[in-house]
Design a protein around this motif. Structure first.
Motif, PDB file in Angstrom:
ATOM      1  N   THR A 131     -31.172 -22.520 -38.716  1.00  0.00           N
ATOM      2  CA  THR A 131     -30.413 -23.368 -39.642  1.00  0.00           C
ATOM      3  C   THR A 131     -29.489 -22.479 -40.465  1.00  0.00           C
ATOM      4  OG1 THR A 131     -32.132 -23.179 -41.337  1.00  0.00           O
ATOM      5  CG2 THR A 131     -32.272 -25.074 -39.857  1.00  0.00           C
ATOM      6  N   TYR A 176     -26.860 -28.475 -45.338  1.00  0.00           N
ATOM      7  CA  TYR A 176     -27.880 -27.707 -44.615  1.00  0.00           C
ATOM      8  C   TYR A 176     -27.820 -28.174 -43.172  1.00  0.00           C
ATOM      9  CZ  TYR A 176     -32.609 -25.857 -43.584  1.00  0.00           C
ATOM     10  OH  TYR A 176     -33.690 -25.179 -43.074  1.00  0.00           O
ATOM     11  N   TYR A 216     -28.526 -27.794 -38.885  1.00  0.00           N
ATOM     12  CA  TYR A 216     -29.251 -27.282 -37.716  1.00  0.00           C
ATOM     13  C   TYR A 216     -28.246 -26.696 -36.736  1.00  0.00           C
ATOM     14  CZ  TYR A 216     -33.498 -29.566 -39.328  1.00  0.00           C
ATOM     15  OH  TYR A 216     -34.600 -29.920 -40.062  1.00  0.00           O
TER      16      TYR A 216
END
Length: 369
Positions: free
Chosen positions: A155, A171, A173
Motif C-alpha cells: 500500500t 490510502y 492498494y
C-alpha cells in the motif's frame, strides 16, 4: 511532474503527483513510481491468480459478457479514472487486464463459481472496523484497515493535485485507484470504507465498481456532493461509506446496494460501530461470523474517550475473530483516526492501543493555490 515527498515510515510512502495534463499522465507517474510494489502485489495475489485470471481467460459467454459490460459501463461513466488505470498499467509494466481485474475484484468474484476454492483464495481482502461518534466533547471516526495477507506491505499514500489547485490524499492498494480504504481532500471532506456482503442475487452484473465511486468521492466538494456521487452510481455490489466533513462537524454512514438502494444514518452522541455487515439498509446479506463477532464484542467495550476508541480497535480478546487482526489470513494494515475538532487525519502503525502515529495530516479546508 511527479515528486516523492519522502518515506515517513518503513512501509507507507507518500507520493505527491500533479497537477498533470490529464488523468492518464497521473496514472502513468503513479505506475512508474510504484512499479515494483504493483508487480509484487500481482505476483502474490492468490485471488487474482486462482480465480480472477482463470475466469477472464475462459472465454465463456458469461465471462465475456460480464467483463465487457463492466468495462464498458465504467469507462463510459468515469472516462478520467479509466484513463488513470490505463496509465497505471503502462507505467508499472503490469498487463492492463490484471490492473482491471484487481480493481473490479468484488464486482467479478460474485459471479465466479465457488466450488473447490481454497481458503487462501477466498475473498477476505477488505474487512474493516469503524467506530464513529459526534459528541459534545469529541467528533471522531476511527478505522481499522484490514486486508488479505497478500496486501501487507503493498500500500502507499497518493497526494493527487488537481488542475484547479485542490488536492486529495488517499490510502491506496498497489495497482488500484485511490482509495479503496480511506482518504480526504482539500475541501475538508474525509471518508473511510467498509465492504458489505449482499447475497448473490442482490448483485447486478456489469454495474459501477466501488473503486471508481470512492475515487470520485476523493474529488467531492462537500458531503452533499459526495452523497450525490454515491446516489448517481448504479452499483454492482454493495458498499458502506463513512463520510465526514470538518466545516459542518457531521458524520454519516451510507449503506448502498444494487438497484440504487441507499440508506443514510447520521452519527450522533451514541458511538456507532460498523464492521462488514449492513446495519440499516434492509437487504439479504451473507451471514459473516467475523463481522457478527466483532459487532458483539464492540457493543460491550467502553466508548467514552479517544483512548477507548483506540483500545476497542486494538482489541484481540476473541482469538478466532479479533477486532485487531494479525493473521494468518487477515491483517490490520493500519488504523486511521479522523478528528473533526482537531481537523486531522492520523495514521497509526501497529496495534492502535500503542498509539504509534506514523502520519498526521491537516484536513481543514484549503483554498486552491
Amino acid at each position: 511532474m511527479g515528486s516523492c515527498t519522502g518515506v515517513e515510515s518503513d512501509r507507507l510512502e507518500i507520493f505527491e503527483v500533479g497537477p498533470c495534463k490529464n488523468a492518464y499522465e497521473m496514472g502513468l507517474l503513479i505506475g512508474q513510481r510504484f512499479s515494483k510494489l504493483i508487480k509484487s502485489r500481482v505476483a502474490r495475489d492468490l485471488i487474482l491468480q486462482n480465480q480472477l485470471r482463470p475466469f477472464a481467460h475462459t472465454t465463456t459467454p458469461q465471462s465475456e459478457s460480464l467483463l465487457k459490460s463492466l468495462f464498458d459501463n465504467n469507462r463510459e461513466k468515469f472516462p478520467r479514472y479509466w484513463d488513470e488505470l490505463l496509465g497505471t498499467a503502462q507505467g508499472s509494466g503490469v498487463p492492463l487486464l490484471d490492473i482491471l481485474l484487481i480493481n473490479f475484484r468484488k464486482e467479478i468474484l460474485a459471479f465466479i463459481p465457488k466450488e473447490g476454492a481454497k481458503s487462501s483464495d477466498v475473498d477476505t481482502s477488505d474487512d474493516c472496523s469503524d467506530v464513529l461518534v459526534v459528541g459534545e466533547s469529541m467528533t471522531i471516526a476511527a478505522h481499522n484497515e484490514d486486508a488479505n495477507i497478500a496486501l501487507v506491505g503493498h500500500t502507499y499514500l497518493i497526494k493527487g493535485i488537481l488542475q484547479d489547485g485542490s488536492f486529495f490524499v488517499g490510502y491506496t492498494y498497489a495497482g488500484e485507484l485511490p482509495s479503496g480504504a480511506f482518504g480526504f481532500n482539500s475541501h475538508g471532506l474525509a471518508f473511510t470504507l467498509n465492504s458489505v456482503p449482499p447475497v448473490e442475487d442482490e448483485i447486478v452484473a456489469g454495474g459501477i465498481g466501488r473503486n471508481f465511486i470512492s475515487r470520485d468521492i476523493l474529488e467531492a466538494t462537500s458531503i452533499d456532493d459526495a452523497m450525490k456521487k454515491i446516489n448517481s452510481s448504479e452499483v454492482s455490489a454493495g458498499h458502506s461509506y463513512n463520510l465526514m466533513e470538518t466545516t459542518t462537524r457531521r458524520i454519516f454512514n451510507v449503506e448502498t446496494a444494487s438497484r440504487k438502494r441507499v440508506s443514510v444514518y447520521e452519527v450522533g452522541e451514541t458511538p456507532f460501530f460498523h464492521a462488514n455487515m449492513y446495519l440499516h439498509l434492509h437487504i439479504n446479506q451473507v451471514q459473516d461470523e467475523n463481522s457478527i463477532s466483532r459487532q458483539k464484542r464492540a457493543s460491550v467495550l467502553a466508548k467514552v474517550s479517544k483512548e477507548d476508541f483506540l483500545s476497542l480497535l486494538g482489541d484481540t480478546d476473541d482469538e478466532k475473530y479479533p477486532i485487531y487482526m494479525t493473521g494468518p489470513l487477515l491483517h490490520t494494515l493500519c488504523t486511521a483516526i479522523v478528528d473533526l475538532d482537531e481537523q486531522t487525519l492520523s495514521i497509526i502503525a501497529g496495534n492502535p492501543k500503542n498509539g504509534d502515529v506514523s502520519h498526521v495530516f491537516s484536513i481543514s479546508p484549503k483554498k486552491a493555490q
